[in-house]
Design a protein around this motif. Structure first.
Motif, PDB file in Angstrom:
ATOM      1  N   VAL A  58       0.845  -1.202   0.000  1.00 26.48           N
ATOM      2  CA  VAL A  58       0.000   0.000   0.000  1.00 26.48           C
ATOM      3  C   VAL A  58       0.878   1.249   0.000  1.00 26.48           C
ATOM      4  CG1 VAL A  58      -1.584   1.351   1.447  1.00 26.48           C
ATOM      5  CG2 VAL A  58      -2.065  -1.059   0.988  1.00 26.48           C
ATOM      6  N   CYS A  59       1.877   1.273   0.876  1.00 27.26           N
ATOM      7  CA  CYS A  59       2.783   2.429   0.944  1.00 27.26           C
ATOM      8  C   CYS A  59       3.644   2.532  -0.307  1.00 27.26           C
ATOM      9  CB  CYS A  59       3.640   2.360   2.208  1.00 27.26           C
ATOM     10  SG  CYS A  59       2.685   2.610   3.725  1.00 27.26           S
ATOM     11  N   HIS A  60       4.057   1.405  -0.845  1.00 32.11           N
ATOM     12  CA  HIS A  60       4.892   1.395  -2.046  1.00 32.11           C
ATOM     13  C   HIS A  60       4.135   1.985  -3.243  1.00 32.11           C
ATOM     14  CE1 HIS A  60       8.246   0.073  -4.524  1.00 32.11           C
ATOM     15  NE2 HIS A  60       7.332  -0.284  -5.422  1.00 32.11           N
ATOM     16  N   ILE A  61       2.931   1.485  -3.466  1.00 28.20           N
ATOM     17  CA  ILE A  61       2.127   1.960  -4.596  1.00 28.20           C
ATOM     18  C   ILE A  61       1.839   3.450  -4.447  1.00 28.20           C
ATOM     19  CG2 ILE A  61      -0.173   1.792  -5.655  1.00 28.20           C
ATOM     20  CD1 ILE A  61       0.027  -1.290  -5.000  1.00 28.20           C
ATOM     21  N   THR A  62       1.470   3.855  -3.250  1.00 30.59           N
ATOM     22  CA  THR A  62       1.140   5.265  -3.030  1.00 30.59           C
ATOM     23  C   THR A  62       2.375   6.146  -3.144  1.00 30.59           C
ATOM     24  OG1 THR A  62      -0.689   4.582  -1.626  1.00 30.59           O
ATOM     25  CG2 THR A  62      -0.004   6.878  -1.468  1.00 30.59           C
ATOM     26  N   SER A  63       3.511   5.665  -2.687  1.00 30.73           N
ATOM     27  CA  SER A  63       4.750   6.423  -2.842  1.00 30.73           C
ATOM     28  C   SER A  63       5.032   6.676  -4.317  1.00 30.73           C
ATOM     29  CB  SER A  63       5.912   5.661  -2.204  1.00 30.73           C
ATOM     30  OG  SER A  63       7.136   6.302  -2.474  1.00 30.73           O
ATOM     31  N   ASN A  64       4.885   5.651  -5.132  1.00 33.11           N
ATOM     32  CA  ASN A  64       5.098   5.817  -6.573  1.00 33.11           C
ATOM     33  C   ASN A  64       4.087   6.793  -7.169  1.00 33.11           C
ATOM     34  OD1 ASN A  64       7.274   4.085  -6.595  1.00 33.11           O
ATOM     35  ND2 ASN A  64       6.064   2.306  -7.183  1.00 33.11           N
ATOM     36  N   THR A  65       2.851   6.723  -6.716  1.00 35.75           N
ATOM     37  CA  THR A  65       1.809   7.619  -7.218  1.00 35.75           C
ATOM     38  C   THR A  65       2.088   9.068  -6.841  1.00 35.75           C
ATOM     39  OG1 THR A  65       0.163   5.849  -7.059  1.00 35.75           O
ATOM     40  CG2 THR A  65      -0.688   8.095  -7.146  1.00 35.75           C
ATOM     41  N   LEU A  66       2.638   9.285  -5.634  1.00 32.91           N
ATOM     42  CA  LEU A  66       2.868  10.642  -5.135  1.00 32.91           C
ATOM     43  C   LEU A  66       4.283  11.159  -5.389  1.00 32.91           C
ATOM     44  CD1 LEU A  66       0.942  10.451  -1.729  1.00 32.91           C
ATOM     45  CD2 LEU A  66       0.144  11.400  -3.915  1.00 32.91           C
ATOM     46  N   GLY A  67       5.058  10.457  -6.181  1.00 32.40           N
ATOM     47  CA  GLY A  67       6.367  10.990  -6.545  1.00 32.40           C
ATOM     48  C   GLY A  67       7.558  10.167  -6.136  1.00 32.40           C
ATOM     49  N   GLY A  68       7.353   8.983  -5.596  1.00 33.51           N
ATOM     50  CA  GLY A  68       8.452   8.080  -5.326  1.00 33.51           C
ATOM     51  C   GLY A  68       9.237   8.302  -4.056  1.00 33.51           C
ATOM     52  N   LYS A  69       8.633   8.903  -3.049  1.00 32.65           N
ATOM     53  CA  LYS A  69       9.349   9.093  -1.779  1.00 32.65           C
ATOM     54  C   LYS A  69       8.391   8.826  -0.621  1.00 32.65           C
ATOM     55  CE  LYS A  69       8.708  14.102  -2.184  1.00 32.65           C
ATOM     56  NZ  LYS A  69       7.690  14.530  -1.356  1.00 32.65           N
ATOM     57  N   ASP A  70       8.916   8.946   0.595  1.00 35.77           N
ATOM     58  CA  ASP A  70       8.090   8.781   1.790  1.00 35.77           C
ATOM     59  C   ASP A  70       7.367  10.099   2.034  1.00 35.77           C
ATOM     60  OD1 ASP A  70       6.868   8.144   4.164  1.00 35.77           O
ATOM     61  OD2 ASP A  70       8.701   7.639   5.238  1.00 35.77           O
ATOM     62  N   ASP A  71       6.346  10.326   1.253  1.00 36.37           N
ATOM     63  CA  ASP A  71       5.560  11.551   1.301  1.00 36.37           C
ATOM     64  C   ASP A  71       4.815  11.632   2.631  1.00 36.37           C
ATOM     65  OD1 ASP A  71       3.059  13.235   0.751  1.00 36.37           O
ATOM     66  OD2 ASP A  71       4.157  13.470  -1.141  1.00 36.37           O
ATOM     67  N   SER A  72       4.776  12.814   3.231  1.00 34.55           N
ATOM     68  CA  SER A  72       4.116  12.969   4.539  1.00 34.55           C
ATOM     69  C   SER A  72       2.625  12.687   4.475  1.00 34.55           C
ATOM     70  CB  SER A  72       4.361  14.378   5.095  1.00 34.55           C
ATOM     71  OG  SER A  72       3.757  15.344   4.264  1.00 34.55           O
ATOM     72  N   ARG A  73       2.051  12.702   3.289  1.00 30.45           N
ATOM     73  CA  ARG A  73       0.625  12.400   3.154  1.00 30.45           C
ATOM     74  C   ARG A  73       0.340  10.907   3.324  1.00 30.45           C
ATOM     75  NH1 ARG A  73      -0.125  15.312  -2.540  1.00 30.45           N
ATOM     76  NH2 ARG A  73       1.915  14.341  -2.729  1.00 30.45           N
ATOM     77  N   ILE A  74       1.378  10.070   3.177  1.00 29.47           N
ATOM     78  CA  ILE A  74       1.208   8.621   3.357  1.00 29.47           C
ATOM     79  C   ILE A  74       1.207   8.334   4.852  1.00 29.47           C
ATOM     80  CG2 ILE A  74       2.165   6.335   2.928  1.00 29.47           C
ATOM     81  CD1 ILE A  74       3.564   7.555   0.442  1.00 29.47           C
ATOM     82  N   VAL A  75       0.073   7.899   5.355  1.00 28.28           N
ATOM     83  CA  VAL A  75      -0.067   7.638   6.794  1.00 28.28           C
ATOM     84  C   VAL A  75      -0.475   6.190   7.091  1.00 28.28           C
ATOM     85  CG1 VAL A  75      -0.481  10.049   7.423  1.00 28.28           C
ATOM     86  CG2 VAL A  75      -2.423   8.575   6.803  1.00 28.28           C
ATOM     87  N   ALA A  76      -0.599   5.370   6.064  1.00 22.25           N
ATOM     88  CA  ALA A  76      -0.962   3.965   6.297  1.00 22.25           C
ATOM     89  C   ALA A  76       0.063   3.280   7.184  1.00 22.25           C
ATOM     90  CB  ALA A  76      -1.105   3.221   4.969  1.00 22.25           C
ATOM     91  N   ASP A  77       1.332   3.635   7.028  1.00 19.20           N
ATOM     92  CA  ASP A  77       2.363   3.048   7.885  1.00 19.20           C
ATOM     93  C   ASP A  77       2.124   3.426   9.342  1.00 19.20           C
ATOM     94  OD1 ASP A  77       3.010   5.666   6.924  1.00 19.20           O
ATOM     95  OD2 ASP A  77       5.080   5.435   7.565  1.00 19.20           O
ATOM     96  N   GLU A  78       1.611   4.616   9.587  1.00 19.57           N
ATOM     97  CA  GLU A  78       1.348   5.063  10.957  1.00 19.57           C
ATOM     98  C   GLU A  78       0.180   4.286  11.568  1.00 19.57           C
ATOM     99  OE1 GLU A  78       3.743   7.124  11.432  1.00 19.57           O
ATOM    100  OE2 GLU A  78       3.941   8.159   9.545  1.00 19.57           O
ATOM    101  N   PHE A  79      -0.949   4.242  10.859  1.00 19.44           N
ATOM    102  CA  PHE A  79      -2.124   3.625  11.465  1.00 19.44           C
ATOM    103  C   PHE A  79      -2.142   2.107  11.369  1.00 19.44           C
ATOM    104  CE2 PHE A  79      -4.083   4.769   7.277  1.00 19.44           C
ATOM    105  CZ  PHE A  79      -4.692   3.570   6.922  1.00 19.44           C
ATOM    106  N   LEU A  80      -1.527   1.529  10.353  1.00 16.87           N
ATOM    107  CA  LEU A  80      -1.516   0.070  10.255  1.00 16.87           C
ATOM    108  C   LEU A  80      -0.510  -0.572  11.205  1.00 16.87           C
ATOM    109  CD1 LEU A  80      -1.842  -0.434   6.387  1.00 16.87           C
ATOM    110  CD2 LEU A  80      -3.606  -0.824   8.128  1.00 16.87           C
ATOM    111  N   LEU A  81       0.542   0.161  11.578  1.00 16.80           N
ATOM    112  CA  LEU A  81       1.563  -0.430  12.440  1.00 16.80           C
ATOM    113  C   LEU A  81       1.416  -0.099  13.920  1.00 16.80           C
ATOM    114  CD1 LEU A  81       2.768  -0.998   9.615  1.00 16.80           C
ATOM    115  CD2 LEU A  81       4.961  -0.918  10.751  1.00 16.80           C
ATOM    116  N   PHE A  82       0.605   0.884  14.280  1.00 15.05           N
ATOM    117  CA  PHE A  82       0.440   1.177  15.703  1.00 15.05           C
ATOM    118  C   PHE A  82      -0.023  -0.048  16.505  1.00 15.05           C
ATOM    119  CE2 PHE A  82      -2.254   2.467  19.296  1.00 15.05           C
ATOM    120  CZ  PHE A  82      -1.241   2.915  20.129  1.00 15.05           C
ATOM    121  N   PRO A  83      -0.935  -0.873  15.994  1.00 14.48           N
ATOM    122  CA  PRO A  83      -1.335  -2.047  16.788  1.00 14.48           C
ATOM    123  C   PRO A  83      -0.169  -2.954  17.191  1.00 14.48           C
ATOM    124  CG  PRO A  83      -2.934  -1.679  15.063  1.00 14.48           C
ATOM    125  CD  PRO A  83      -1.773  -0.744  14.793  1.00 14.48           C
ATOM    126  N   ALA A  84       0.913  -2.936  16.420  1.00 10.81           N
ATOM    127  CA  ALA A  84       2.085  -3.750  16.776  1.00 10.81           C
ATOM    128  C   ALA A  84       2.692  -3.290  18.097  1.00 10.81           C
ATOM    129  CB  ALA A  84       3.136  -3.677  15.668  1.00 10.81           C
TER     130      ALA A  84
END
Length: 157
Positions: A58-84
């Motif tokens: 999910v983050c990979h595809i969105t990163s490519n869509t938004l310019g190929g970097k860890d764009d601050s708009r990508i937050v799936a890593d934040e909300f999907l990993l907090f349960p860990a």
């Protein structure tokens, strides 16, 4: 399909927040954690593993869509990993503990303790997710130590 994935990865707009997009975007992680903490231990582990595996593409595809970097708009890593950070920690079922852990998770994400900062160097979704996973593992260990310490103190009173 890319637009659906991007909408999901940006927290359906939460990642576009002009103020602390990572923190605002991480808020759905509280709900995910709350739901997961009410499952059996086995299901908690499986759920967290599923979320981690889901986050990478999910983050990979969105990163490519938004310019190929860890764009601050990508937050799936934040909300999907907090349960860990709270899985298997029954004390985290208490709202104050869950909220406190969430607050500390935001600090840990900002500090990026080693090797989390170095993990950002991995390309694509793996790098986007790995730094958050490492920070959440540290947080899990801190929470476990805090709970054990509190039990030890309570036992000796």
């Amino acid at each position: 399909m890319e637009s659906i994935i991007t909408a999901f990865a940006t927290g359906f707009g939460l990642g576009y927040s002009p103020w602390l997009p990572g923190t605002i975007g991480a808020l759905p992680g509280l709900l995910l954690a709350w739901v997961i903490l009410r499952q059996s231990r086995r299901r908690q582990v499986l759920s967290v593993l599923f979320l981690i595996v889901l986050a990478v593409p999910v983050c990979h595809i969105t990163s490519n869509t938004l310019g190929g970097k860890d764009d601050s708009r990508i937050v799936a890593d934040e909300f999907l990993l907090f349960p860990a950070a709270v899985a298997l920690q029954s004390a985290a079922r208490h709202p104050a503990v869950l909220l406190g852990t969430f607050a500390v998770s935001r600090v840990m994400d900002g500090l990026k303790p080693p090797p989390a900062a170095q993990a950002e160097g991995f390309a694509g979704g793996l790098g986007i997710v790995l730094d958050d996973l490492i920070a959440n593992i540290y947080l899990w260990l801190l929470l476990a130590a805090g709970i054990a310490g509190q039990r030890r103190i309570s036992k000796h009173r």
